[in-house]
Scaffold this motif. Structure first.
Motif, PDB file in Angstrom:
ATOM      1  N   THR A 261       0.845  -1.203   0.000  1.00  0.00           N
ATOM      2  CA  THR A 261       0.000   0.000   0.000  1.00  0.00           C
ATOM      3  C   THR A 261       0.875   1.246   0.000  1.00  0.00           C
ATOM      4  N   GLN A 264      -3.872   6.321   0.213  1.00  0.00           N
ATOM      5  CA  GLN A 264      -5.276   6.324  -0.174  1.00  0.00           C
ATOM      6  C   GLN A 264      -5.724   7.751  -0.425  1.00  0.00           C
ATOM      7  N   CYS A 266      -9.097  10.337  -1.405  1.00  0.00           N
ATOM      8  CA  CYS A 266     -10.514  10.389  -1.064  1.00  0.00           C
ATOM      9  C   CYS A 266     -11.138  11.609  -1.723  1.00  0.00           C
ATOM     10  N   HIS A 298      -7.300   1.217  -6.629  1.00  0.00           N
ATOM     11  CA  HIS A 298      -8.570   0.534  -6.451  1.00  0.00           C
ATOM     12  C   HIS A 298      -9.683   1.491  -6.848  1.00  0.00           C
ATOM     13  N   THR A 301     -12.196   2.251  -3.445  1.00  0.00           N
ATOM     14  CA  THR A 301     -11.632   2.779  -2.201  1.00  0.00           C
ATOM     15  C   THR A 301     -10.599   3.875  -2.425  1.00  0.00           C
ATOM     16  N   VAL A 303      -7.418   3.345  -2.928  1.00  0.00           N
ATOM     17  CA  VAL A 303      -6.139   2.922  -2.370  1.00  0.00           C
ATOM     18  C   VAL A 303      -5.151   2.683  -3.508  1.00  0.00           C
TER      19      VAL A 303
END
Length: 902
Positions: A261, A264, A266, A298, A301, A303
């Motif tokens: 990872t 992320q 948003c 992704h 999400t 990510v």
């Protein structure tokens, strides 16, 4: 509200065919729901119309179709137009049917149904086939499109009451959007009940409006209850999704695994939640550098993960991604927004430091220390000034003697080779070292491949240096017997040239010789005795005499050494008795121990022989006797009852080799318990006595004298005052009464123990001008004397039989002054001894303080008291004479019980 009945026209048959087809589809297919939507007369292509609930349908559906090809249905139930549609002004409503079909026959039937629907729509546009039915007074669902284009006022629906058949009904509404903010957004026609909207509404500001409708007659009568109306604002996809940050910055370690990872992202959308308008999809549009593609995102999400394990910070230390978020679940007509994501590649120790050269050559002069002789450099591709880049150097071989050390320069990361222990050219002319280097951090690839430490060789050439003579060893010794003749020669100190290993060119000089006992030969370094050597001299320790030698060569270079002369012991000292005065406490001991010492060494010392040295005519051996205790001590006894005094007793002590010495002892015979308490009472030769006083005796005498003067001064002052003042209190005033007094005097009838105090009888009328005195005791019995103030108080001896004789106060005539003075003299003799004894009690307190009532001054309180005086100097007496306490008044009995033992 009830739907309008269909008109009987030519289109009625087609409508019945359509309904029949729907009935067939209901049984053969899975008919989901029937929805009526209110839309404007003109709709653009891809225009949002409304939304239906498809949750129940999705439980068994796999495909969703619209019966009208001009509309399409999305998964969340949103209805959009596929083409531009123009409807007649009279017909503002039409029907859309949703189906879920799976087999081919149902799909064919659906195509037929869609064709029939188009025909029906054209026919409806030419004639009105439905007639509006009478509505009922009940809550009616109502909605309007967000940001509607009008035309305004926009008709929403009609409210109608059944009581309008019997009354004239006026309709009105209240609530938000009418008489509250936003004011005048809605209104209703009073007579018809038609509800209109006056302007567009933003759903993100107002999601719905709750209005209250009223139906009243002209005279104010309300035949219906208030009717709640909820107007829901249908969402339109009019808000773009927005990223929470304009630029995202993440860090990922190089060489990380696939799927690690990175971070992320948003985004938010102000449209209605849980709809297609807020269903967001994330994607990566562009990567810089573009090749190879190392990251993936992704879609739901946001990510970001790694899609390759080939991240190498040393190749590319930063990547920039252009990312996109789009609503409508990412469909092509959804609204979208882009942002930037910067990914920094974190460094790991995947590169070993390597020397820039494999071999180095340097040189250093011998006997130098703490100098830098070489700097070595390394290369490391890892990030500078981190633990993955900083180097740790070590010496692998060649430094067995610890002459070198290598450290890291924190600024340049170079290895600094230093000499920490001097090298000797004569021992080693060249030193070969092998050095290695690693990072401060562990090598990250050790688990996968075996790391190899980078090494290099360093050749250190030692340069010769004229270092002068060498004093090795620094301390040299030579043994010489004490008391050897002056001029005796002996070996001395030797230094040498380290290059030639010869002492021929060395010159010697004496630096220190505390007693000046020797001289040194300048060329050879040998010593010659200049004065007698004495092993027992005060400055000699352990029989070694040290002198300091300076050695120099022809170039003037020097070194310093120490020559220790070990003095061999010779029996040249007899044993002596250090303690010349011996004390024997005759009352407790009959002997004293004497100890002898010999300054010579153990070979010429004990065991000792002790003997008395006396003349033939002397009686010394008759009076004294010696007994040996051990090798160095003996015990001296007196054999006759000698008087106290000092005696001279010569004692001869002989060592093991027969060397003897006579020590005269002064033996003191004392009347004591310990030697410290010894006080010579009588000198037999002079008949003179000697008295020694201690510090406490001197203090007692001084205090006695001071107290005596105080007593005499008090007596004189008291007698003078008594002559001027008459007696104030009667004799019997104290009988069961409290005496009023602001002064105090010593108590009456004080009984003191016998201690050599002699009382002489005074005349019958001796006047008590000496003041108040306490009583004395004579001949083992008791004799009480009471001297009181006043011209009429006398002393009268009252003798009686038995052991208890008292002198009580009585009245008489004039007193004789001489007799009273004689009595005061006797009192002085008594107090001088007793006062010394009482002073000894002063220090019995823990803090060495006097008692609070040790010396108190009392004044006269009255005559006739049978109670004794109270104080620390008083003796406890028997309780005789206290019977009067039994006859006191009731208020004094409690006090009496506390004073008398029961």
């Amino acid at each position: 509200m009830a739907p309008a009945r269909p008109t009987r026209s030519r289109s009625g048959a087609l409508c019945r065919q359509l309904l029949l087809a729907l009935t067939i589809l209901t049984f053969t297919c899975d008919a989901c729901k029937k929805v009526i939507l209110q839309v404007p007369s003109q709709l653009d292509a891809e225009k949002f119309v409304g939304r239906v609930n498809l949750k129940e349908c999705f439980q068994s559906a796999n495909l969703i179709h619209s019966s009208d090809p001009d509309f399409q249905i999305l998964e969340d139930g949103s209805v959009y137009t596929t083409n531009a549609i123009l409807l007649s002004s009279e017909e503002r409503s039409f029907t859309i049917l949703l189906y879920n079909t799976e087999n081919q026959e149902e799909k064919k039937l659906l195509v037929l149904l869609q064709h029939q629907t188009k025909v029906l729509k054209k026919r409806h546009s030419k004639e009105k086939v439905l007639r509006r039915a009478k509505r009922r007074w009940a809550p009616i669902p109502c909605s309007m499109q967000e940001n509607s284009l009008g035309p305004f006022p926009l008709f929403l629906q009609q409210i109608q009451s059944d009581t309008a058949q019997n009354y004239t009904i006026f309709y009105s509404i209240r609530g938000p959007g009418v008489d509250r903010e936003p004011i005048n957004l809605f209104y209703v026609e009073r007579d018809t009940g038609n509800l209109y909207c006056t302007r567009p509404v933003d759903r993100e500001e107002y999601e719905s409006f709750e209005l209250i409708a009223f139906a009243t007659t002209p005279d104010g009568y309300t035949p219906e209850l208030p009717l709640p109306l909820v107007i829901r604002i249908e969402d339109e996809n009019d808000n773009y999704p927005v990223f929470t940050e304009t630029t995202y910055v993440f860090t990922v370690s190089e060489n990380c695994r696939v799927g690690s990872t990175v971070g992320q992202v948003c985004a938010t959308d102000k449209d209605e939640p849980d709809t297609m308008h807020t269903r967001l999809k994330y994607s990566i549009i562009e990567q810089l550098p573009a090749y190879p593609m190392l990251f993936s995102m992704h879609p739901t999400t946001g990510v970001i993960t790694t899609s390759s394990s080939q991240l190498d910070r040393e190749v590319t230390d930063k990547y920039q991604l252009k990312i996109k978020v789009q609503d409508m679940d990412g469909q092509y007509f959804g609204l979208q927004t882009t942002s930037t994501c910067i990914i920094n590649i974190g460094d790991v120790n995947d590169n070993l430091p390597t020397f820039t050269r494999t071999s180095y050559v340097t040189s250093v002069e011998e006997n130098t220390v703490d100098v830098e002789i070489l700097r070595v450099t390394v290369e490391d591709k890892d990030l500078m000034n981190t633990v993955n880049w900083r180097a740790n150097y070590t010496i692998l071989k060649g430094n067995e003697n610890g002459n070198f050390k290598i450290v890291t320069d924190p600024k340049t990361n170079e290895g600094v080779l230093c000499v920490v222990k001097p090298l000797n050219y004569e021992e080693r002319q060249q030193v070969n070292l092998q050095i290695g280097v690693v990072n401060e951090a562990l090598y990250s690839r050790e688990a996968h491949s075996r790391s190899v430490m980078s090494t290099a060789t360093v050749t250190v050439n030692v340069k010769n240096q004229d270092e002068g003579p060498e004093c090795s060893p620094a301390v040299q010794t030579v043994q010489i017997k004490e008391n050897v003749p002056v001029g005796t020669k002996s070996n001395g100190y030797k230094a040498y040239d380290p290059e030639t290993r010869s002492s021929s060119s060395i010159r010697y000089k004496k630096l220190t010789d505390p007693k000046g006992w020797v001289t040194i030969d300048e060329k050879e370094g040998s010593i010659t005795i200049f004065r007698n050597l004495d092993r027992e001299a005060e400055s000699i320790r352990d029989g070694i005499y040290n002198i300091t030698i300076l050695a120099s060569d022809k170039d003037g270079k020097t070194c310093t050494g120490t020559l220790g002369i070990i003095l061999q012991d010779v029996n040249d000292n007899g044993a002596v008795i250090p303690k010349r005065t011996v004390v024997i406490c005759k009352t407790v001991l009959s002997s004293a121990d004497i100890v002898a010492v010999d300054p010579d060494g153990p070979t010429n010392g004990p065991p000792f022989d002790f003997s008395l040295e006396s003349d033939p005519d002397s009686d010394l051996e008759r009076k004294w006797r010696l007994t040996k205790i051990n090798d160095t001590a003996a015990r001296l006894f007196f054999q006759e009852d000698l008087p106290f005094g000092t005696y001279r007793v010569p004692v001869r002590v002989t060592d093991r080799h027969g060397l003897s010495l006579i020590t005269p002892l002064n033996v003191m015979l004392c009347d004591c318990v310990t030697e410290n308490d010894c006080t010579l009472r009588t000198d037999p030769r002079t008949d003179h006595g000697e008295v020694r006083l201690g510090k406490w005796a001197i203090l007692a005498i001084l205090l006695g004298i001071a107290l005596l003067f105080c007593i005499l001064f008090t007596l004189v002052c008291g007698s003078t005052g008594a002559a001027k003042q008459p007696k104030v209190f009667p004799d019997d005033l104290a009988q069961q009464n409290l005496i009023v007094s602001n002064t105090e005097a010593p108590g009456d009838d004080k009984i003191c123990p016998t201690n050599g105090f002699t009382m002489h009888t005074v005349g019958n009328s001796a006047q008590g001008i000496c003041g108040t005195l306490e009583s004395g005791v004579k001949n083992g019995g008791q004799e009480t004397i009471e001297l009181v103030k006043g011209g009429h108080q006398t002393l009268e001896p009252c003798r009686g039989t038995g052991h208890h004789h008292t002198l009580d106060s009585c009245r008489g005539g004039p007193a004789e002054v001489d007799n009273c003075r004689y009595t005061c003299s006797e009192w002085h003799d008594f107090t001088q001894i007793r006062l010394g004894e009482k002073v000894q009690l002063c220090n019995q307190d823990d803090k060495h303080k006097h008692a609070q009532d040790y010396v108190l001054t009392y004044n006269y309180e009255g005559k006739g008291s049978v109670a004794g005086s109270i104080g620390c100097c008083s003796e406890r007496q028997e309780e005789d004479g206290l019977e009067f306490l039994d006859h006191l008044e009731p208020k004094f009995r409690t006090l009496a019980e506390a004073c008398v033992k029961r």
